[in-house]
Design an enzyme around this catalytic site. Structure first.
Site, PDB file in Angstrom:
ATOM      1  CD  GLN A 198     151.402 100.277  59.842  1.00 41.51           C
ATOM      2  OE1 GLN A 198     152.547 100.590  59.509  1.00 41.51           O
ATOM      3  NE2 GLN A 198     150.500 101.173  60.208  1.00 41.51           N
ATOM      4  CB  THR A 199     150.150  99.603  65.280  1.00 43.37           C
ATOM      5  OG1 THR A 199     148.985 100.200  65.861  1.00 43.37           O
ATOM      6  CG2 THR A 199     151.349  99.920  66.159  1.00 43.37           C
ATOM      7  NE  ARG A 200     145.478 105.439  62.154  1.00 43.86           N
ATOM      8  CZ  ARG A 200     144.248 104.948  62.324  1.00 43.86           C
ATOM      9  NH1 ARG A 200     143.956 103.723  61.923  1.00 43.86           N
ATOM     10  NH2 ARG A 200     143.314 105.666  62.899  1.00 43.86           N
ATOM     11  CG  HIS A 204     145.478  99.193  74.462  1.00 43.79           C
ATOM     12  ND1 HIS A 204     145.927 100.134  75.357  1.00 43.79           N
ATOM     13  CD2 HIS A 204     144.894  99.872  73.445  1.00 43.79           C
ATOM     14  CE1 HIS A 204     145.613 101.339  74.902  1.00 43.79           C
ATOM     15  NE2 HIS A 204     144.991 101.208  73.740  1.00 43.79           N
ATOM     16  CG  HIS A 207     147.200  95.948  70.106  1.00 43.97           C
ATOM     17  ND1 HIS A 207     146.632  96.851  70.964  1.00 43.97           N
ATOM     18  CD2 HIS A 207     146.495  96.029  68.967  1.00 43.97           C
ATOM     19  CE1 HIS A 207     145.630  97.457  70.369  1.00 43.97           C
ATOM     20  NE2 HIS A 207     145.516  96.975  69.155  1.00 43.97           N
ATOM     21  NE  ARG A 293     136.580  93.134  61.666  1.00 44.37           N
ATOM     22  CZ  ARG A 293     135.346  92.679  61.443  1.00 44.37           C
ATOM     23  NH1 ARG A 293     135.113  91.393  61.429  1.00 44.37           N
ATOM     24  NH2 ARG A 293     134.350  93.506  61.278  1.00 44.37           N
ATOM     25  CG  ASP A 294     138.023  96.667  58.850  1.00 43.76           C
ATOM     26  OD1 ASP A 294     137.729  96.656  57.648  1.00 43.76           O
ATOM     27  OD2 ASP A 294     137.218  96.464  59.767  1.00 43.76           O
ATOM     28  CG  HIS A 295     146.590  96.355  57.353  1.00 43.10           C
ATOM     29  ND1 HIS A 295     147.472  95.771  58.232  1.00 43.10           N
ATOM     30  CD2 HIS A 295     147.287  97.325  56.726  1.00 43.10           C
ATOM     31  CE1 HIS A 295     148.642  96.362  58.131  1.00 43.10           C
ATOM     32  NE2 HIS A 295     148.563  97.314  57.222  1.00 43.10           N
ATOM     33  CB  ALA A 296     145.984 100.640  56.323  1.00 42.09           C
ATOM     34  NE  ARG A 452     134.560 136.058  51.863  1.00 43.92           N
ATOM     35  CZ  ARG A 452     133.731 136.863  52.541  1.00 43.92           C
ATOM     36  NH1 ARG A 452     133.541 136.683  53.824  1.00 43.92           N
ATOM     37  NH2 ARG A 452     133.095 137.839  51.925  1.00 43.92           N
TER      38      ARG A 452
HETATM   39  S1  PPS Z   1     135.885 135.604  56.877  1.00 48.30           S
HETATM   40  O1  PPS Z   1     135.060 135.338  55.687  1.00 48.30           O
HETATM   41  O2  PPS Z   1     135.570 134.687  57.952  1.00 48.30           O
HETATM   42  O3  PPS Z   1     137.306 135.684  56.568  1.00 48.30           O
HETATM   43  O4  PPS Z   1     135.413 137.050  57.349  1.00 48.30           O
HETATM   44  P1  PPS Z   1     135.784 137.803  58.697  1.00 48.30           P
HETATM   45  O5  PPS Z   1     137.248 137.899  58.828  1.00 48.30           O
HETATM   46  O6  PPS Z   1     135.061 137.204  59.837  1.00 48.30           O
HETATM   47  O7  PPS Z   1     135.179 139.226  58.437  1.00 48.30           O
HETATM   48  C1  PPS Z   1     135.389 140.209  59.392  1.00 48.30           C
HETATM   49  C2  PPS Z   1     134.575 141.478  59.174  1.00 48.30           C
HETATM   50  O8  PPS Z   1     134.864 142.048  57.923  1.00 48.30           O
HETATM   51  C3  PPS Z   1     133.777 142.929  57.565  1.00 48.30           C
HETATM   52  N1  PPS Z   1     133.661 142.825  56.089  1.00 48.30           N
HETATM   53  C4  PPS Z   1     133.095 141.825  55.382  1.00 48.30           C
HETATM   54  N2  PPS Z   1     132.415 140.715  55.739  1.00 48.30           N
HETATM   55  C5  PPS Z   1     131.979 139.901  54.753  1.00 48.30           C
HETATM   56  N3  PPS Z   1     132.149 140.142  53.437  1.00 48.30           N
HETATM   57  C6  PPS Z   1     132.805 141.254  53.035  1.00 48.30           C
HETATM   58  N4  PPS Z   1     132.992 141.481  51.731  1.00 48.30           N
HETATM   59  C7  PPS Z   1     133.316 142.132  54.023  1.00 48.30           C
HETATM   60  N5  PPS Z   1     134.003 143.289  53.965  1.00 48.30           N
HETATM   61  C8  PPS Z   1     134.216 143.698  55.241  1.00 48.30           C
HETATM   62  C9  PPS Z   1     132.576 142.452  58.353  1.00 48.30           C
HETATM   63  O9  PPS Z   1     132.223 143.517  59.179  1.00 48.30           O
HETATM   64  C10 PPS Z   1     133.103 141.276  59.196  1.00 48.30           C
HETATM   65  O10 PPS Z   1     132.805 141.470  60.567  1.00 48.30           O
HETATM   66  P2  PPS Z   1     131.681 140.821  61.460  1.00 48.30           P
HETATM   67  O11 PPS Z   1     132.325 140.785  62.823  1.00 48.30           O
HETATM   68  O12 PPS Z   1     131.342 139.432  60.978  1.00 48.30           O
HETATM   69  O13 PPS Z   1     130.553 141.753  61.386  1.00 48.30           O
END
Ligand code: PPS
Length: 573
Positions: A198-200, A204, A207, A293-296, A452
């Site tokens: 078995q290998t991932r 060489h 082996h 030795r250290d399989h997986a 986010r």
């Molecule tokens: S994340 O958390 O990484 O998804 O955020 P991001 O997509 O980089 O955010 C982009 C810009 O959204 C504006 N913005 C906010 N930022 C943070 N928190 C809240 N609640 C929010 N609402 C709007 C903000 O201007 C981010 O832009 P940047 O370029 O960082 O200034």
């Protein structure tokens, strides 16, 4: 005089059970309006093993009673040996729509319906307990534990699966042999004793030498049985590996050795996984199994402490060999002795002889820097394959991922760096700026944690594709959560791209003072809720590749420092 065959198992006879339904039943099931679930690549690998009999005696995903019994005793409730959970994890929202007795249509990621799960129960596992039992640690740095904590859905659905059709693959079809096909092949070839390896990883010279030697010692034919299911993030992709195996195959005496692929999803669980691998190989019809030795295993944690003693996997597998039903062959460590220009086992080295070894880390360094791969280590044609898939860093795609508060200077730096790279390089440069992404890719998303995270996942996906194709992606989101930044790194690196994380660590006060978009003022006035740094968290990167504070740093200076970093890492020259 003919040599006396050594004791040990011979290949099992008969056909292992598969879990497919008759055609009429398939039509009936497909005609019903069933709820559906699109499998993750891991689930689909597990399902394939279940359907084809690779996971016999399992007939489905573990129910809660089976799961608890496997964690606590390494056995199914009926006493049969089974060491790892094989589970179908579902998100809470999906699970709430289901109930015991329901049937769930399981589709492959590409859309084909593969099986129906007859749900016996839905349960919420204690993931810390599972981590402790399976991996022997709850350290979130361990890739198996990390996946369990961060990338596994919270509800497990247990029950019998009924196969509609085998999963379809377009790559290396001639090498993907099911347990039945492999057993038939052994029968046709008259192979009585078969040792599986078995290998991932790519193979060489060491082996090849050790597997050939082990097979000769136990008087068995050899099956190279590498896994082509999901493995550890950062591993060499399976296309490259299979080309390497095909090339390695030519170095064995003809007709002694065969190559077949298994779609097994690696867990990196060490001892329990060694036994799991052996149980599965027994289903594939082999009689002997190599355990090293250290399989997986993941050898050590960040502080250099081993997660398991190095021989724990061998010991556990050896102690259960009778019950597994095959001979466990402990694997010796092979080293190259310069004076003899050959490989020998470590104990065979004579005093005064020069021993050469080359670690995976050193091999990757040599590939990254475009240095020579020594011929004593691997065959030139394998070195060539590896170079193709891992070109030197200055020819490879990569991602620069800026993270930091709004107003920290991420977009400015990304833009300035982009110009610098366009002027000085040949690779295409794409800018995935926070605002642009929110406009074109994530316009429907808000700023909750879930949104986010999803936003970062989208950015990482696109960036990984750009880097995979050899381009440069510059990302500039806030990316406030450590786990999603880590996930982004994994997505990019698993696609073969480089990932450079830059923390734009301009202090909040400075960002707030700049307040170019007036958002901080609105957040302070309570008009904007959940604003990063004001009433929403930002987790400071623990180990970024570079930290820049733009309070008193001109963009040109910052770009110069980034360029130096990229040079030091080998991405530009
Ligand atoms: S994340 O958390 O990484 O998804 O955020 P991001 O997509 O980089 O955010 C982009 C810009 O959204 C504006 N913005 C906010 N930022 C943070 N928190 C809240 N609640 C929010 N609402 C709007 C903000 O201007 C981010 O832009 P940047 O370029 O960082 O200034």
């Amino acid at each position: 005089m003919a040599p006396t065959p050594s004791p040990g198992f011979v290949v099992p006879q008969g056909e292992p059970p598969t879990l497919y339904v008759e055609e009429s039943e398939r039509h009936r099931l497909e005609g019903e309006p069933l709820p559906e679930w699109v499998l993750t690549p891991r689930q689909s690998a597990d399902l394939e093993l279940l359907l084809e009999g690779g996971f016999a005696p399992l007939e489905g995903f573990l129910t809660e009673a089976e799961y608890v019994s496997v964690l606590e005793r390494m056995r199914l409730p009926n006493g049969r040996l089974w060491t790892l959970p094989v589970v179908l994890d579902l998100p809470e929202a999906r699970a709430r729509e289901l109930a015991p007795g329901a049937r769930l249509l399981l589709r492959e990621p590409e859309g084909m319906a593969i099986a129906v799960l007859e749900i016996a129960d839905l349960y919420r596992p204690d993931r810390r307990e599972e981590a402790r039992a399976v991996y022997g640690t709850v350290d979130p740095d361990h890739p198996g534990v990390h996946r369990l904590f961060e990338a596994t859905h919270p509800v497990y659905a247990g029950g019998r699966v009924r196969g509609l059709r085998p999963p379809h693959h377009y790559d290396f079809r001639h090498l993907r042999l099911s347990p039945r096909e492999l057993r038939r092949r052994f029968r046709d070839l008259g192979w009585q004793r078969v040792l599986a390896f078995q290998t991932r990883n790519p193979m060489h010279r060491a082996h090849v030498e050790l597997t050939f030697r082990a097979a000769r010692e136990v008087e068995a034919n050899l099956l190279l049985h590498p896994t082509v299911g999901p493995t550890r993030p950062g591993d060499v992709d399976h296309y490259t590996r299979v080309r390497c195996y095909e090339r390695a195959l030519h170095h064995y005496p003809e007709a002694t050795t065969m190559l077949a692929l298994i779609p097994l999803a690696m867990r990196m669980a060490g001892p329990r996984e060694a036994v799991h691998h052996a149980l599965v190989r027994r289903n594939y019809g082999v009689s002997h199994f190599l355990v090293g030795r250290d399989h997986a295993a993941v050898t050590q944690d960040r502080a250099g402490r081993p997660y398991h003693p190095p021989y724990a996997a061998q010991e556990l597998a050896l102690s259960l060999a009778e019950e597994i039903g095959l001979t466990i062959v402990p694997m010796a460590e092979m080293v190259y002795v310069t004076e003899r220009a050959e490989y020998v086992t470590r104990p065979e080295v004579r005093p005064g002889e020069t021993v050469l070894t080359l670690s995976g880390t050193e091999l990757r360094r040599r590939l990254d820097e475009g240095l020579e791969i020594p011929a004593w280590f691997t065959y030139p044609e394998i070195a060539e394959e590896l170079r193709r898939s891992r070109p030197p860093r200055h020819e490879r795609g990569f991602v620069v991922f800026f993270t930091g508060f709004s107003g920290a200077g991420k977009s400015t730096l990304a833009h300035a760096l982009g110009e610098h790279l366009r002027v000085n390089g040949r690779r295409a440069v794409s800018l995935l700026d926070g605002d642009l992404v929110r406009q074109h890719l994530s316009s429907e998303l808000g700023f909750s944690r879930a949104h986010r995270d999803l936003n970062i996942r989208r950015i990482a996906y696109v960036a990984a594709e750009i880097a995979r194709a050899g381009g440069i992606a510059l990302c500039a989101p806030i990316a406030p959560y450590a786990t999603s930044r880590r996930e982004a790194r994994e997505m990019v690196e698993s696609g073969g791209g480089g990932f450079v994380e830059i923390h734009v660590a301009t202090p909040l006060e400075v960002c707030e003072q700049r307040d170019r978009k007036g958002l901080y003022a609105r957040a302070r006035a309570g008009l904007l809720k959940g604003f990063t740094g004001i009433d929403d968290p930002y987790e400071i990167p623990e180990r970024p590749d570079l930290v820049l504070d733009t309070t008193a740093l001109r963009p040109e200076e910052a770009v110069h420092r980034i360029a130096l970093k990229l040079e030091a890492l080998g991405y530009i020259r």
